[in-house]
Design an enzyme around this catalytic site. Sequence first.
Site, short mmCIF file in Angstrom:
data_model
loop_
_atom_site.label_atom_id
_atom_site.label_comp_id
_atom_site.label_asym_id
_atom_site.label_seq_id
_atom_site.Cartn_x
_atom_site.Cartn_y
_atom_site.Cartn_z
CB THR A 15 -10.55 16.79 19.41
OG1 THR A 15 -12.17 17.10 19.64
CG2 THR A 15 -10.14 15.39 19.30
CB THR A 93 -12.28 20.36 14.81
OG1 THR A 93 -13.13 19.65 15.02
CG2 THR A 93 -11.18 19.38 13.65
CG ASP A 94 -16.80 21.63 18.11
OD1 ASP A 94 -16.47 21.15 16.95
OD2 ASP A 94 -16.85 21.49 19.32
#
Length: 333
Positions: A15, A93-94
């Site tokens: 992201t 961030t996943d």
Amino acid sequence: MGATRTVAVYSLGGTIAMAADPATGGVVPALSAHDLLAAVPHLKGRGVELRVHDFRRVPGASLSFGDLAELGAAIDETLTDGDVDGVVITQGTDTIEETAFVLDLHHGHEQPVVVTGALRNPTMAGPDGPANLYAAVLAAAAPQLRGAGVLVVLNDEIHAARHVRKSHTTSPAAFTSPAAGPLGRIAEDGVRLTAAPPRRFGPLAWRRGRDVRVGLYTVSLGDDGELLAAWEGRCDGLVVAAFGVGHVPQRLVESLERLAARVPVVLASRIDNGPVLTGTYGYPGSERDLIGRGLVPAGDLGPYQARLLLHELLAQGDSDREAIAEGFAAFAR
């Protein structure tokens, strides 16, 4: 900050590096490491020299163990051969908590490795990527974090890889350490520690002699065991995310015992906060019963971290229950 410090930055995508894609109508990884750093003008004058590596441009969900092995080897070479004081990794961030945990199992240098990302992409109002990258660079350059291993820095908080979790899907304050709290914060352009880093495990070597498949099975109310049976013959190891302190329905016990006779089976808690017990409850399907049937207790590791530790131990060539149990016990000490 005194004398000039040197920080290597590896960008993987995610992201923090996304831009609008007219073809899909959404955002996709597009920005390079240089693009990301150009959005952080406050780094100028902070006494930090940056060495930039545009390593991957993929969503966090698409990272693989192979990517991490290549990244770990590149970081190891950078820290062994150069005069680098710390490393920053930017990614989606996943999978930050998983990336940080795996890298920490293998990290054998004094220089800290700091993983960061963003919850708000650059097309949104108030993107958090530049602030997180700024804080991560300061943390990587901080002398007081030498020996701390791999860390996660977002929202001005510093978390140890062992404890950090993504606790919210969209909040910039998504990352927490439920079992321990953050190690410290970034304030007034410096690191302020409030707790000592945890004892670290390893380091393990980056060995990839064979492909390893480790399953994760989550126990749920009314579980009849049919999906558990589907794992037989299809994995090199299995983590069971059990109820509470390590409990499963009685009808799963025999299947788990058969599996544990063939491959390492690790008993974790689906709660992901607090330890699996080893000797309190004694009924069929309790933690004491399951450990007696060959399952390996995960200690205070959540199921995702337990799966990663089991995967990396198996990749080392440790495949018997005793070796796996010793590895988990050593991590818990």
